[in-house]
Scaffold this active site. Structure first.
Site, PDB file in Angstrom:
ATOM      1  N   LYS A 153      48.866  66.831 -28.693  1.00 54.11           N
ATOM      2  CA  LYS A 153      47.925  67.150 -29.763  1.00 54.11           C
ATOM      3  C   LYS A 153      47.069  68.333 -29.333  1.00 54.11           C
ATOM      4  O   LYS A 153      46.448  68.295 -28.265  1.00 54.11           O
ATOM      5  CB  LYS A 153      47.041  65.946 -30.097  1.00 54.11           C
TER       6      LYS A 153
ATOM      7  N   LYS B 142      41.161  54.643 -35.520  1.00 54.98           N
ATOM      8  CA  LYS B 142      40.275  54.579 -34.357  1.00 54.98           C
ATOM      9  C   LYS B 142      39.417  53.329 -34.502  1.00 54.98           C
ATOM     10  O   LYS B 142      38.712  53.167 -35.507  1.00 54.98           O
ATOM     11  CB  LYS B 142      39.392  55.825 -34.265  1.00 54.98           C
TER      12      LYS B 142
ATOM     13  N   GLY C 151      42.009  58.492 -29.865  1.00 54.70           N
ATOM     14  CA  GLY C 151      41.126  58.249 -28.736  1.00 54.70           C
ATOM     15  C   GLY C 151      39.773  58.893 -28.918  1.00 54.70           C
ATOM     16  O   GLY C 151      39.624  59.881 -29.648  1.00 54.70           O
TER      17      GLY C 151
ATOM     18  N   ASP D 148      45.064  69.123 -34.572  1.00 58.94           N
ATOM     19  CA  ASP D 148      43.894  68.343 -34.986  1.00 58.94           C
ATOM     20  C   ASP D 148      42.755  69.308 -35.284  1.00 58.94           C
ATOM     21  O   ASP D 148      42.265  70.003 -34.399  1.00 58.94           O
ATOM     22  CB  ASP D 148      43.486  67.357 -33.891  1.00 58.94           C
TER      23      ASP D 148
ATOM     24  N   LYS E 298      43.869  70.747 -30.312  1.00 53.71           N
ATOM     25  CA  LYS E 298      42.693  70.964 -31.145  1.00 53.71           C
ATOM     26  C   LYS E 298      42.722  72.402 -31.668  1.00 53.71           C
ATOM     27  O   LYS E 298      42.976  73.343 -30.905  1.00 53.71           O
ATOM     28  CB  LYS E 298      41.413  70.743 -30.345  1.00 53.71           C
TER      29      LYS E 298
ATOM     30  N   SER F 133      45.716  64.583 -25.784  1.00 53.35           N
ATOM     31  CA  SER F 133      44.951  65.506 -26.615  1.00 53.35           C
ATOM     32  C   SER F 133      44.422  66.644 -25.751  1.00 53.35           C
ATOM     33  O   SER F 133      43.814  66.401 -24.705  1.00 53.35           O
ATOM     34  CB  SER F 133      43.785  64.764 -27.288  1.00 53.35           C
TER      35      SER F 133
ATOM     36  N   ASP G 275      41.707  61.041 -40.491  1.00 53.37           N
ATOM     37  CA  ASP G 275      40.972  60.435 -39.381  1.00 53.37           C
ATOM     38  C   ASP G 275      39.561  60.127 -39.860  1.00 53.37           C
ATOM     39  O   ASP G 275      39.272  59.021 -40.326  1.00 53.37           O
ATOM     40  CB  ASP G 275      40.977  61.406 -38.194  1.00 53.37           C
TER      41      ASP G 275
END
Length: 378
Positions: A162, A264, A292, A190, A164, A136, A240
């Site tokens: 991934k 998660k 994570g 994300d 952000k 990420s 999520d």
């Protein structure tokens, strides 16, 4: 299981470099390390995944400590349990506070598997010997800096990248990544709830980049508008923050709110509920992956174990220890065994040992609770 004592340690561990998502920037990890002691001398370990501030969800490190001390630990020490699954039922009357529950339940799972002399993965029903992992990447000050990081992680062989995103840092970064590295790189976005349906035009622009998924683009507690959005997008939506239980997952799947779910462990209240969500999604042909929360090696070990279950078919965020830490609190450190892959430990419990010297270095506060003191207080 005859649990005699529970110990809490609050740790502050600095990141190698600060990390930014749509909700803010972090420079250190503030967590609670949970140790559960049995009468046979074995110890199980768990870790809180909350942050110091209520930006990801409503919990913080302070609230986790309070819930553990005032409610969850007393419940555990005064109950007779024979398996970790019973811990989830024991905690069920307490509303939410899932990260607090997961930290303690995870330690009980580790202890249980050590007593049975089996790995945590085997205890959960996992079959994989190794797992694919991704990485990420936070919001960078410039696209050029982002591209440098992407290049480094591609060279390290991570199986999923991934990125952000937030309004104003979304279409351009994805376009530049595809322009420089091509469409073979497994890429996802994300959003951490940074958008609304008013941003539909922007979100539809992301379809052109052949993303694996867009994770949680809309509100943290929404499954209705996500269903509307999914009908407008070619790219799969992954939920999520909206998923806190197997019931949440069932409703989201039935509404068509997503095509992928991120499990998660802390967010859903522990390994037992994680497995229930996994099993439901497998039955409904919804792939899952393990997200994570900047875990140390303790939390990473729990993530690796749950990811060994068969329907975790998308690489998760459980990167190697050196992704975030100059020094981890477990040995050996979590390390790639080959590009983009981690081994599933076969030793008893989590399969890692605690580095007590490192724990002492990062220790802020600690407290111990025993059956004797709990009974005297109660």
């Amino acid at each position: 299981m005859n649990i005699e004592r529970v110990e809490l340690k609050r740790l502050h561990i600095p990141f190698k470099a600060s990390f930014e998502a749509s909700f803010g920037r972090m420079s250190k990890r503030d967590l609670v390390l949970v140790s559960v002691y049995s009468s046979d001398g074995k110890v199980g370990y768990g870790e809180s995944t909350s942050m110091a501030f209520p930006w990801y969800n409503e919990e913080t490190t302070d609230t986790v400590w309070y819930m553990l001390e005032q409610f969850l630990i007393p419940k555990l020490l005064t109950a007779e349990i024979t398996s970790p699954e019973e811990v989830a039922e024991l905690f069920a009357p307490i509303r939410r506070n899932n990260m607090a529950k997961a930290a303690l339940e995870g330690a009980v799972w580790d202890l249980y598997c050590k007593q049975k002399n089996i790995s945590l993965a085997k205890g959960l029903g996992g079959e994989k010997e190794k797992i694919d992992v991704g990485v990420s990447i936070g919001i960078e000050p410039t696209v050029d800096l982002l591209l440098e990081k992407v290049e480094g992680f591609i060279q390290e062989g991570y199986k999923k990248i991934k990125i952000k995103v937030k309004p104003g840092f979304d279409v351009e970064p994805m376009r530049e990544i595809r322009k420089q590295f091509g469409y073979d790189v497994p890429l996802m976005a994300d959003a951490n709830s940074a958008y609304t349906l008013h941003d539909l035009a922007t979100l539809k622009e992301l379809d052109q980049f052949n993303l694996i998924m867009i994770e949680q683009p809309l509100a943290h507690d929404d499954i209705i508008d996500h269903a509307k959005l999914q009908k407008e997008l070619q790219t799969p939506i992954c939920l999520d923050e909206s998923i806190h239980s197997v019931e949440d997952a069932r409703k989201a799947i039935e509404l068509g709110s997503c095509k992928i779910i991120n499990i998660k462990v802390g967010r859903v209240g522990g390994l037992t509920e994680s497995k229930r969500i996994h099993d439901l999604c497998k039955a409904k042909n919804i792939p899952v992956w393990c997200g994570g929360m900047f875990e140390t090696g303790v939390g990473r070990a729990h993530n690796i174990a749950i990811t060994s279950l068969s329907n975790f078919t998308i690489p998760g965020d459980t990167s190697a220890s050196n992704r975030y830490w100059i020094e981890d609190i477990v040995e050996p450190e979590v390390a790639l065994i080959e590009p983009g892959m981690l081994a599933v430990p076969t030793g008893a419990g989590i399969g890692y040992e605690i580095k007590e010297d490192s724990v002492k270095k990062f220790l802020v506060h600690q407290k111990s609770y025993s059956k004797k003191t709990t009974e005297s207080v109660g």
